[in-house]
Design a protein around this motif. Structure first.
Motif, PDB file in Angstrom:
ATOM      1  N   THR A  98       0.820  -1.203   0.000  1.00 41.31           N
ATOM      2  CA  THR A  98       0.000   0.000   0.000  1.00 41.31           C
ATOM      3  C   THR A  98       0.860   1.260   0.000  1.00 41.31           C
ATOM      4  O   THR A  98       1.853   1.343   0.706  1.00 41.31           O
ATOM      5  N   ASP A 102       0.819   0.632  -5.133  1.00 42.50           N
ATOM      6  CA  ASP A 102      -0.573   0.703  -5.598  1.00 42.50           C
ATOM      7  C   ASP A 102      -0.841   1.904  -6.494  1.00 42.50           C
ATOM      8  O   ASP A 102      -1.978   2.203  -6.817  1.00 42.50           O
ATOM      9  N   MET A 128      -1.870  -4.204  -7.905  1.00 46.82           N
ATOM     10  CA  MET A 128      -2.056  -4.197  -6.460  1.00 46.82           C
ATOM     11  C   MET A 128      -3.438  -4.708  -6.090  1.00 46.82           C
ATOM     12  O   MET A 128      -3.611  -5.392  -5.072  1.00 46.82           O
ATOM     13  N   ASP A 129      -4.427  -4.401  -6.915  1.00 46.20           N
ATOM     14  CA  ASP A 129      -5.793  -4.850  -6.644  1.00 46.20           C
ATOM     15  C   ASP A 129      -6.014  -6.172  -7.354  1.00 46.20           C
ATOM     16  O   ASP A 129      -6.206  -6.226  -8.567  1.00 46.20           O
ATOM     17  N   SER A 176      -7.914  -8.040  -1.218  1.00 47.77           N
ATOM     18  CA  SER A 176      -7.740  -7.757  -2.640  1.00 47.77           C
ATOM     19  C   SER A 176      -6.482  -6.949  -2.889  1.00 47.77           C
ATOM     20  O   SER A 176      -5.783  -7.159  -3.868  1.00 47.77           O
ATOM     21  N   ALA A 177      -6.172  -6.016  -1.995  1.00 46.88           N
ATOM     22  CA  ALA A 177      -5.016  -5.143  -2.199  1.00 46.88           C
ATOM     23  C   ALA A 177      -4.128  -5.152  -0.968  1.00 46.88           C
ATOM     24  O   ALA A 177      -4.289  -4.331  -0.062  1.00 46.88           O
ATOM     25  N   ASP A 204      -8.234  -4.634   3.798  1.00 44.61           N
ATOM     26  CA  ASP A 204      -8.725  -4.006   2.580  1.00 44.61           C
ATOM     27  C   ASP A 204     -10.244  -4.029   2.578  1.00 44.61           C
ATOM     28  O   ASP A 204     -10.864  -4.824   3.299  1.00 44.61           O
TER      29      ASP A 204
END
Length: 345
Positions: A98, A102, A128-129, A176-177, A204
């Motif tokens: 993060t 991202d 990242m996602d 997810s991220a 997340d």
């Protein structure tokens, strides 16, 4: 002399790994070529004053005092940066997860019009996602695990039932991220699934639930853009953990790094070609580490792409890149810096 400004730290769960990466980069940059300044970013996102490289083996010596006013600290950094020329100054955003991986820091650097190494905003944000990247892999007909996802606000028992009926058990649950397998769980039954999703949603707003692929995770380093790509041999961590989690990667002394991973030459080439297709599908540029699953029946499935993987002395990306060029780490850094200037110009 080229000016290098090296970012480290950051507000992600991979803060400490970032420090280790930055120290290895700092120690490896050729001091006859580069004038290096380091900027530490704390867990709240505040920037430290820029400081000179440190002669140390302890990455935590890079931790510096920061202003509690985040905006003020960034204003101070911009004031420091105004005396540098983008023509001979490049930023290495060695921040994992993060904020650093991202697209956040990349967008910031785009706004202030300074070159940097690695992927840009879009490819960073996509990779990242994991839900977004999975959607793109699916659109490009690239093999991957079956998956479903839920938002924190919409998570309920109906979603749990869908996962079991549409995907089946066992399952892998992950934020997810997020990076370095933090918040990731393997679940064997329906009762474990709810707790695993709640755990993932701590990191997340979206939780991803995937089919468990029964295979070895292999990792490939890629450098370049478009069709001009250099790719390493596949490598793998051999571990007795249920899956390659954070502890297995960084702390378990029984985890063995196998470089190269032992596989037949034809399948090795197929793995490399598959990794390149995945890299291109999400618009990667600069460099990345592509993680894929290799099954016993010689099938490949994309797992994820890390757009700023670890640069520590033991990290696969650094070791694979050196192996790929049969050169030292300072050569790899030179190449990434040259590429950052090229794309900026």
């Amino acid at each position: 002399m080229i000016n290098v400004i090296l970012f480290c730290g950051g507000p992600s769960s991979e803060h400490d790994i970032s420090l280790r990466s930055a120290l290895n980069i700092s120690n490896s940059l050729d001091k006859n070529k580069y004038n290096t300044k380091i900027v530490y970013i704390d867990k709240n996102g505040a920037f430290s004053k820029a400081f000179n490289t440190i002669d140390t083996k302890d990455e935590f010596d890079l931790v510096q005092q920061t202003d509690t006013n985040v905006a003020g600290s960034i204003a101070d950094f911009l004031s420091f940066l105004k005396d540098f020329d983008p023509a001979d100054t490049i930023i290495i955003p060695a921040i994992h997860g993060t904020y650093g991986e991202d697209g956040t820091i990349q967008g910031f650097l785009d706004c202030i019009n300074f070159p940097y190494i690695g992927n840009g905003l879009l490819s960073s944000a996509i990779c990242m996602d994991k839900v977004t990247s999975n959607d793109i892999f699916e659109k490009n007909a690239l093999s991957q695990a079956k998956y479903l996802y839920t938002y924190r606000e919409g998570f309920d028992d109906d979603f749990i039932n869908r996962c079991v009926s549409e995907i089946g058990l066992p399952l892998i649950v992950k934020p997810s991220a997020n990076g370095s397998s933090v918040g990731v769980s393997k679940v064997e039954n329906k009762e474990e699934l709810k707790d695993a999703i709640i755990e993932a949603l701590k990191y997340d707003q979206k939780a991803l639930v995937e089919e468990l692929i029964d295979g070895q995770e292999i990792e490939i380093a890629i450098i370049g853009q478009g069709d001009k790509l250099d790719a390493s041999v596949p490598a793998a961590y051999i571990t007795d953990h249920k899956f390659l989690d954070y502890d297995a990667k960084y702390f378990d002394t029984k985890t063995v790094a196998q470089i190269p991973y032992k596989m037949e030459e034809s399948y090795k080439n197929e793995a490399i070609d598959f990794a390149k297709e995945c890299y291109k599908a999400v618009g990667c540029e600069g460099f990345a580490r592509v993680d894929i699953f290799y099954t016993k029946n010689h099938k490949f499935y994309i797992n994820e792409i890390n757009t700023f993987p670890g640069f520590t002395p033991t990290s696969f990306f650094a070791r694979l890149a050196m192996d790929m060029y049969d050169e030292s780490f300072d050569f790899v850094l030179d190449k990434l810096i040259e590429d950052g200037f090229r794309r900026f110009q």
